[in-house]
Design a protein around this motif. Sequence first.
Motif, PDB file in Angstrom:
ATOM      1  N   SER A 177      -7.406  -6.190  -0.505  1.00  0.00           N
ATOM      2  CA  SER A 177      -8.746  -5.915   0.008  1.00  0.00           C
ATOM      3  C   SER A 177      -8.596  -4.769   0.998  1.00  0.00           C
ATOM      4  CB  SER A 177      -9.349  -7.134   0.715  1.00  0.00           C
ATOM      5  OG  SER A 177     -10.537  -6.762   1.394  1.00  0.00           O
ATOM      6  N   ALA A 178      -9.017  -3.577   0.581  1.00  0.00           N
ATOM      7  CA  ALA A 178      -8.890  -2.407   1.450  1.00  0.00           C
ATOM      8  C   ALA A 178      -9.784  -2.545   2.675  1.00  0.00           C
ATOM      9  CB  ALA A 178      -9.241  -1.144   0.672  1.00  0.00           C
ATOM     10  N   GLU A 179     -10.949  -3.140   2.490  1.00  0.00           N
ATOM     11  CA  GLU A 179     -11.898  -3.294   3.599  1.00  0.00           C
ATOM     12  C   GLU A 179     -11.354  -4.224   4.674  1.00  0.00           C
ATOM     13  OE1 GLU A 179     -16.577  -4.531   4.329  1.00  0.00           O
ATOM     14  OE2 GLU A 179     -15.808  -4.237   2.297  1.00  0.00           O
ATOM     15  N   LYS A 180     -10.652  -5.302   4.247  1.00  0.00           N
ATOM     16  CA  LYS A 180     -10.100  -6.265   5.205  1.00  0.00           C
ATOM     17  C   LYS A 180      -8.620  -6.006   5.502  1.00  0.00           C
ATOM     18  CE  LYS A 180     -13.928  -8.737   5.133  1.00  0.00           C
ATOM     19  NZ  LYS A 180     -14.828  -8.847   6.291  1.00  0.00           N
ATOM     20  N   ASN A 181      -8.069  -4.922   4.905  1.00  0.00           N
ATOM     21  CA  ASN A 181      -6.652  -4.573   5.090  1.00  0.00           C
ATOM     22  C   ASN A 181      -5.720  -5.721   4.661  1.00  0.00           C
ATOM     23  OD1 ASN A 181      -4.578  -2.797   5.716  1.00  0.00           O
ATOM     24  ND2 ASN A 181      -4.399  -3.556   7.822  1.00  0.00           N
ATOM     25  N   ILE A 182      -6.036  -6.304   3.509  1.00  0.00           N
ATOM     26  CA  ILE A 182      -5.211  -7.378   2.957  1.00  0.00           C
ATOM     27  C   ILE A 182      -4.381  -6.822   1.794  1.00  0.00           C
ATOM     28  CG2 ILE A 182      -5.232  -9.603   1.759  1.00  0.00           C
ATOM     29  CD1 ILE A 182      -7.941 -10.163   3.138  1.00  0.00           C
ATOM     30  N   GLY A 183      -3.066  -6.949   1.896  1.00  0.00           N
ATOM     31  CA  GLY A 183      -2.184  -6.553   0.802  1.00  0.00           C
ATOM     32  C   GLY A 183      -1.963  -5.063   0.633  1.00  0.00           C
ATOM     33  N   MET A 184      -2.490  -4.242   1.521  1.00  0.00           N
ATOM     34  CA  MET A 184      -2.354  -2.783   1.373  1.00  0.00           C
ATOM     35  C   MET A 184      -0.908  -2.319   1.479  1.00  0.00           C
ATOM     36  SD  MET A 184      -5.263  -1.480   0.621  1.00  0.00           S
ATOM     37  CE  MET A 184      -5.039   0.265   0.965  1.00  0.00           C
ATOM     38  N   GLU A 185      -0.090  -3.098   2.215  1.00  0.00           N
ATOM     39  CA  GLU A 185       1.326  -2.719   2.366  1.00  0.00           C
ATOM     40  C   GLU A 185       2.068  -2.745   1.031  1.00  0.00           C
ATOM     41  OE1 GLU A 185       1.093  -7.089   2.400  1.00  0.00           O
ATOM     42  OE2 GLU A 185      -0.016  -5.524   3.484  1.00  0.00           O
ATOM     43  N   GLN A 186       1.534  -3.481   0.040  1.00  0.00           N
ATOM     44  CA  GLN A 186       2.163  -3.532  -1.281  1.00  0.00           C
ATOM     45  C   GLN A 186       2.112  -2.176  -1.987  1.00  0.00           C
ATOM     46  OE1 GLN A 186       0.824  -7.056  -3.720  1.00  0.00           O
ATOM     47  NE2 GLN A 186      -0.581  -7.332  -2.008  1.00  0.00           N
ATOM     48  N   LEU A 187       1.150  -1.337  -1.590  1.00  0.00           N
ATOM     49  CA  LEU A 187       0.937  -0.058  -2.278  1.00  0.00           C
ATOM     50  C   LEU A 187       1.720   1.094  -1.661  1.00  0.00           C
ATOM     51  CD1 LEU A 187      -2.939  -0.267  -2.812  1.00  0.00           C
ATOM     52  CD2 LEU A 187      -1.099  -1.355  -4.113  1.00  0.00           C
ATOM     53  N   THR A 188       2.238   0.882  -0.456  1.00  0.00           N
ATOM     54  CA  THR A 188       2.951   1.945   0.261  1.00  0.00           C
ATOM     55  C   THR A 188       4.127   2.524  -0.518  1.00  0.00           C
ATOM     56  OG1 THR A 188       2.309   0.903   2.357  1.00  0.00           O
ATOM     57  CG2 THR A 188       4.077   2.534   2.448  1.00  0.00           C
ATOM     58  N   PRO A 189       4.948   1.713  -1.205  1.00  0.00           N
ATOM     59  CA  PRO A 189       6.100   2.279  -1.925  1.00  0.00           C
ATOM     60  C   PRO A 189       5.736   3.301  -3.002  1.00  0.00           C
ATOM     61  CG  PRO A 189       6.352  -0.103  -1.698  1.00  0.00           C
ATOM     62  CD  PRO A 189       4.970   0.237  -1.250  1.00  0.00           C
ATOM     63  N   TYR A 190       4.504   3.270  -3.491  1.00  0.00           N
ATOM     64  CA  TYR A 190       4.101   4.225  -4.527  1.00  0.00           C
ATOM     65  C   TYR A 190       3.748   5.592  -3.946  1.00  0.00           C
ATOM     66  CZ  TYR A 190       3.575  -0.052  -7.289  1.00  0.00           C
ATOM     67  OH  TYR A 190       3.806  -1.256  -7.933  1.00  0.00           O
ATOM     68  N   LEU A 191       3.620   5.669  -2.621  1.00  0.00           N
ATOM     69  CA  LEU A 191       3.140   6.882  -1.971  1.00  0.00           C
ATOM     70  C   LEU A 191       4.272   7.728  -1.406  1.00  0.00           C
ATOM     71  CD1 LEU A 191       0.075   5.319  -0.145  1.00  0.00           C
ATOM     72  CD2 LEU A 191       0.036   6.731  -2.192  1.00  0.00           C
ATOM     73  N   ASP A 192       5.346   7.870  -2.155  1.00  0.00           N
ATOM     74  CA  ASP A 192       6.440   8.739  -1.728  1.00  0.00           C
ATOM     75  C   ASP A 192       5.958  10.181  -1.677  1.00  0.00           C
ATOM     76  OD1 ASP A 192       8.184   6.656  -1.522  1.00  0.00           O
ATOM     77  OD2 ASP A 192       9.036   6.897  -3.521  1.00  0.00           O
ATOM     78  N   GLY A 193       6.591  10.975  -0.792  1.00  0.00           N
ATOM     79  CA  GLY A 193       6.232  12.384  -0.683  1.00  0.00           C
ATOM     80  C   GLY A 193       6.367  13.106  -2.017  1.00  0.00           C
ATOM     81  N   GLY A 194       5.338  13.867  -2.372  1.00  0.00           N
ATOM     82  CA  GLY A 194       5.381  14.634  -3.609  1.00  0.00           C
ATOM     83  C   GLY A 194       4.972  13.869  -4.844  1.00  0.00           C
ATOM     84  N   LYS A 195       4.741  12.566  -4.735  1.00  0.00           N
ATOM     85  CA  LYS A 195       4.317  11.759  -5.880  1.00  0.00           C
ATOM     86  C   LYS A 195       2.787  11.718  -5.930  1.00  0.00           C
ATOM     87  CE  LYS A 195       8.446  10.602  -7.225  1.00  0.00           C
ATOM     88  NZ  LYS A 195       8.999  11.151  -8.490  1.00  0.00           N
ATOM     89  N   THR A 196       2.248  11.726  -7.152  1.00  0.00           N
ATOM     90  CA  THR A 196       0.797  11.758  -7.336  1.00  0.00           C
ATOM     91  C   THR A 196       0.298  10.454  -7.939  1.00  0.00           C
ATOM     92  OG1 THR A 196       0.871  14.162  -7.689  1.00  0.00           O
ATOM     93  CG2 THR A 196      -1.116  13.000  -8.411  1.00  0.00           C
ATOM     94  N   ILE A 197      -0.718   9.880  -7.300  1.00  0.00           N
ATOM     95  CA  ILE A 197      -1.333   8.640  -7.766  1.00  0.00           C
ATOM     96  C   ILE A 197      -2.789   8.931  -8.109  1.00  0.00           C
ATOM     97  CG2 ILE A 197      -2.086   6.310  -7.102  1.00  0.00           C
ATOM     98  CD1 ILE A 197       0.796   7.826  -5.264  1.00  0.00           C
ATOM     99  N   ALA A 198      -3.229   8.492  -9.276  1.00  0.00           N
ATOM    100  CA  ALA A 198      -4.639   8.617  -9.655  1.00  0.00           C
ATOM    101  C   ALA A 198      -5.308   7.255  -9.552  1.00  0.00           C
ATOM    102  CB  ALA A 198      -4.768   9.160 -11.072  1.00  0.00           C
ATOM    103  N   LEU A 199      -6.494   7.227  -8.959  1.00  0.00           N
ATOM    104  CA  LEU A 199      -7.280   5.998  -8.851  1.00  0.00           C
ATOM    105  C   LEU A 199      -8.335   6.002  -9.956  1.00  0.00           C
ATOM    106  CD1 LEU A 199      -7.885   6.010  -4.995  1.00  0.00           C
ATOM    107  CD2 LEU A 199      -6.465   4.394  -6.216  1.00  0.00           C
ATOM    108  N   LEU A 200      -8.272   5.024 -10.854  1.00  0.00           N
ATOM    109  CA  LEU A 200      -9.196   4.966 -11.978  1.00  0.00           C
ATOM    110  C   LEU A 200      -9.839   3.593 -12.063  1.00  0.00           C
ATOM    111  CD1 LEU A 200      -6.901   6.740 -14.568  1.00  0.00           C
ATOM    112  CD2 LEU A 200      -8.923   7.726 -13.532  1.00  0.00           C
ATOM    113  N   GLY A 201     -11.080   3.560 -12.475  1.00  0.00           N
ATOM    114  CA  GLY A 201     -11.782   2.291 -12.608  1.00  0.00           C
ATOM    115  C   GLY A 201     -13.276   2.520 -12.724  1.00  0.00           C
ATOM    116  N   SER A 202     -14.014   1.473 -12.981  1.00  0.00           N
ATOM    117  CA  SER A 202     -15.460   1.602 -13.121  1.00  0.00           C
ATOM    118  C   SER A 202     -16.122   1.718 -11.748  1.00  0.00           C
ATOM    119  CB  SER A 202     -16.027   0.416 -13.908  1.00  0.00           C
ATOM    120  OG  SER A 202     -15.632  -0.807 -13.328  1.00  0.00           O
TER     121      SER A 202
END
Length: 354
Positions: A177-202
């Motif tokens: 839950s980004a609004e409540k800052n729940i579980g956001m730390e799980q996503l940190t490893p994907y954000l290495d310098g120079g790496k690109t993440i695309a956010l997709l969804g409805s």
Amino acid sequence: MDLQILGWNSFFEEGFKEYKQQGFEVARVALEHKRLYRVLYEHGELLAEVSGKLRFHASERQDFPAVGDWVVISARPDEQKATIHGILPRKSKFSRKAAGDTTEEQIVAANIDTIFLVNALNADFNVRRIERYVLTAWESGANPVIILSKADLCDDVQQMIQQVESVAFGVPIHAISAEKNIGMEQLTPYLDGGKTIALLGSSGVGKSTITNAFLGRDKQEVKTIREGDDRGRHTTTHRELIVLDSGGILIDTPGMRELQLWDANEGLHQSFSDIEELFENCRFRDCSHTKEPGCAVQKALSEGILDESRYASYVKLQKELAFLERKSNQRAALAEKAKWKQISGFQKKIKKNR
């Protein structure tokens, strides 16, 4: 700006060698506005347009730059402008069939390392939609990661995760839950310098809220979901590449009302490997998996080993891809016919003038 921070690596360096010798520079497309592009390069930000030569040789939509592309430019820093002369080979691309009746590829994001497939844990939760997104993500060449957002609104998160696990084998799943800052730390490893993440969804699944959480400020507008049907409303109106201060690059995209497939045969095999493995156990090699005796698929369905809705989804997607291939082949044939007709007309004109 250091190009490595923007995702530059040896793959793109190899594709740029020829252009480098001619004195060109490189930039990465951050934003597209109707054939004008906001690009990032070593010395900052420029507004760019494609050259006449590139426009002339571009026969289809995918021949133009997309957000995330590395492009070859001649910069005019005094004017804060540039001309795009070429597109470097793409390492990956998330594509869908363009909206409407035309059979044309639309590149949603290019040169991405990881795709965050964002799905909200509310009344709009849809396993069949997740299947479709995972299939297309596998085809892109990037690594899919499923983000189950708005976990604070769900009474049984684990049960929802189990539903997703049944259709997304081997794909990491994170409930947040980004609004409540729940579980956001799980996503940190994907954000290495120079790496690109695309956010997709409805629409309304929380992509903009996730972007704002990573940025630590409200860059993207956020709207509440509609009352009554729990469906989201569009907030992001364009695709945009954002460089994070903490490292990593995000491409936020508008919500998709529909995701029409484009050239996803390999993704189909990977996403539905459990079903296609059953084919090997059928008595007949050309089994249609309908009424033949000794059909392993029908046996699995009758025993409850294979979920009927999942198999129906597989058949539907298979038919959709087959239809798209027929349309694409027909379009290619018509284009080839038109090309030779034009050449023939040109040759006749030359003979007449002799």
